[in-house]
Design a protein around this motif. Structure first.
Motif, PDB file in Angstrom:
ATOM      1  N   LEU A  68     -37.725  13.957 -51.165  1.00  0.00           N
ATOM      2  CA  LEU A  68     -38.010  13.169 -50.619  1.00  0.00           C
ATOM      3  C   LEU A  68     -37.236  12.604 -49.199  1.00  0.00           C
ATOM      4  O   LEU A  68     -38.297  12.354 -48.394  1.00  0.00           O
ATOM      5  N   LEU A  69     -36.112  13.560 -49.082  1.00  0.00           N
ATOM      6  CA  LEU A  69     -35.446  13.130 -47.648  1.00  0.00           C
ATOM      7  C   LEU A  69     -36.341  13.625 -47.530  1.00  0.00           C
ATOM      8  O   LEU A  69     -35.860  13.568 -45.945  1.00  0.00           O
ATOM      9  N   GLY A  74     -38.149  14.322 -41.827  1.00  0.00           N
ATOM     10  CA  GLY A  74     -38.944  14.459 -41.120  1.00  0.00           C
ATOM     11  C   GLY A  74     -40.428  13.122 -40.415  1.00  0.00           C
ATOM     12  O   GLY A  74     -40.799  13.489 -39.443  1.00  0.00           O
ATOM     13  N   ALA A  75     -40.735  11.967 -41.232  1.00  0.00           N
ATOM     14  CA  ALA A  75     -41.259  11.059 -40.797  1.00  0.00           C
ATOM     15  C   ALA A  75     -39.819  10.299 -39.827  1.00  0.00           C
ATOM     16  O   ALA A  75     -40.569  10.258 -39.008  1.00  0.00           O
ATOM     17  N   LEU A  76     -39.420  10.478 -39.605  1.00  0.00           N
ATOM     18  CA  LEU A  76     -38.323   9.568 -38.533  1.00  0.00           C
ATOM     19  C   LEU A  76     -38.410  10.765 -37.193  1.00  0.00           C
ATOM     20  O   LEU A  76     -37.804  10.416 -36.254  1.00  0.00           O
ATOM     21  N   ARG A  77     -37.687  12.196 -38.023  1.00  0.00           N
ATOM     22  CA  ARG A  77     -38.616  12.804 -36.209  1.00  0.00           C
ATOM     23  C   ARG A  77     -39.351  12.332 -35.667  1.00  0.00           C
ATOM     24  O   ARG A  77     -39.434  12.639 -34.420  1.00  0.00           O
ATOM     25  N   GLY A  78     -40.023  12.034 -36.276  1.00  0.00           N
ATOM     26  CA  GLY A  78     -41.791  12.152 -35.641  1.00  0.00           C
ATOM     27  C   GLY A  78     -41.940  10.732 -35.605  1.00  0.00           C
ATOM     28  O   GLY A  78     -41.928  10.071 -34.206  1.00  0.00           O
ATOM     29  N   GLN A  79     -41.428   9.908 -35.997  1.00  0.00           N
ATOM     30  CA  GLN A  79     -40.657   8.306 -35.813  1.00  0.00           C
ATOM     31  C   GLN A  79     -39.944   8.328 -33.862  1.00  0.00           C
ATOM     32  O   GLN A  79     -40.572   7.603 -32.835  1.00  0.00           O
ATOM     33  N   SER A  80     -39.354   9.699 -34.497  1.00  0.00           N
ATOM     34  CA  SER A  80     -37.920   9.213 -32.903  1.00  0.00           C
ATOM     35  C   SER A  80     -38.761   9.368 -32.195  1.00  0.00           C
ATOM     36  O   SER A  80     -38.605   9.085 -30.708  1.00  0.00           O
ATOM     37  N   LEU A  81     -39.624  10.871 -31.944  1.00  0.00           N
ATOM     38  CA  LEU A  81     -40.276  11.391 -30.931  1.00  0.00           C
ATOM     39  C   LEU A  81     -41.305  10.443 -30.478  1.00  0.00           C
ATOM     40  O   LEU A  81     -41.541   9.711 -29.371  1.00  0.00           O
ATOM     41  N   LEU A  82     -41.616   9.497 -31.544  1.00  0.00           N
ATOM     42  CA  LEU A  82     -43.269   8.410 -31.154  1.00  0.00           C
ATOM     43  C   LEU A  82     -42.427   7.345 -30.662  1.00  0.00           C
ATOM     44  O   LEU A  82     -42.818   6.438 -29.089  1.00  0.00           O
ATOM     45  N   ASP A  83     -40.723   6.725 -30.657  1.00  0.00           N
ATOM     46  CA  ASP A  83     -39.904   6.462 -30.196  1.00  0.00           C
ATOM     47  C   ASP A  83     -39.535   6.517 -29.080  1.00  0.00           C
ATOM     48  O   ASP A  83     -39.800   6.081 -27.323  1.00  0.00           O
ATOM     49  N   THR A  84     -39.601   7.437 -28.493  1.00  0.00           N
ATOM     50  CA  THR A  84     -39.206   8.004 -27.200  1.00  0.00           C
ATOM     51  C   THR A  84     -39.750   7.879 -26.496  1.00  0.00           C
ATOM     52  O   THR A  84     -39.800   7.550 -25.296  1.00  0.00           O
TER      53      THR A  84
END
Length: 169
Positions: A68-69, A74-84
């Motif tokens: 789960l983590l 993975g989702a947070l990394r993707g979100q981080s890229l989107l945030d960037t």
């Protein structure tokens, strides 16, 4: 028949009997100790099996949480890229907004043979439009902001006329 037994033999037999009884008693004590040790070992085995089951359950939960983590990571990394990317887009929008906050105080009318052809935000945009429409680079005139054109717009093939915004100046 009367059996005659010598005292010494009788004493030897009694001593052997006492030794045998002592050996039996010692064997019984050892047997009881072995039974106690067996019971303790069985109890320890039961506790170890229960602990192993508990640890196996915890390991399964930990593996599930890990999966789960990993998914969340993975989702947070993707979100981080989107945030960037969002931050970069916001920076670009801020730059654009800052540039637009210095809005020009004129619009530029592009005339073709005296008829209004188009309206532009900059003189360069009007010139580029005229050139893409086939105007030679020196085939049109740029005017300063004044009320009366020197040659009438109908006599000039291409004319850029600045018009002040926000009222008549």
């Amino acid at each position: 028949m009367i059996a005659l037994i010598r005292t010494r033999t009788l004493n030897a037999l009694r001593a052997d009997l006492a030794k045998a009884e002592a050996t039996i008693k010692a064997a019984r004590v050892k047997g009881e100790q072995h039974e106690l040790e067996r019971d303790l070992a069985n109890a320890a085995t039961a506790r170890a099996e229960a602990t192993a089951e508990t640890l196996q359950t915890k390991l399964t939960r930990a593996n599930d949480e890990l999966c789960l983590l990993k998914g969340e990571l993975g989702a947070l990394r993707g979100q981080s890229l989107l945030d960037t990317e969002d931050r970069q887009a916001l920076r670009m929008l801020l730059r654009t907004a800052r540039k637009q906050s210095n809005r020009a105080d004129h619009v530029y009318l592009l005339y073709r043979s005296g008829d209004l052809h188009s309206v532009h935000a900059t003189r360069d945009a009007a010139q580029i439009t005229a050139e893409t429409e086939g105007a030679p680079q020196d085939g049109w005139a740029a005017r300063a902001a004044s009320r009366s054109p020197e040659p009438p717009p109908s006599e000039v093939p291409w004319l850029i006329w600045p018009v002040p915004l926000g009222g008549v100046r």
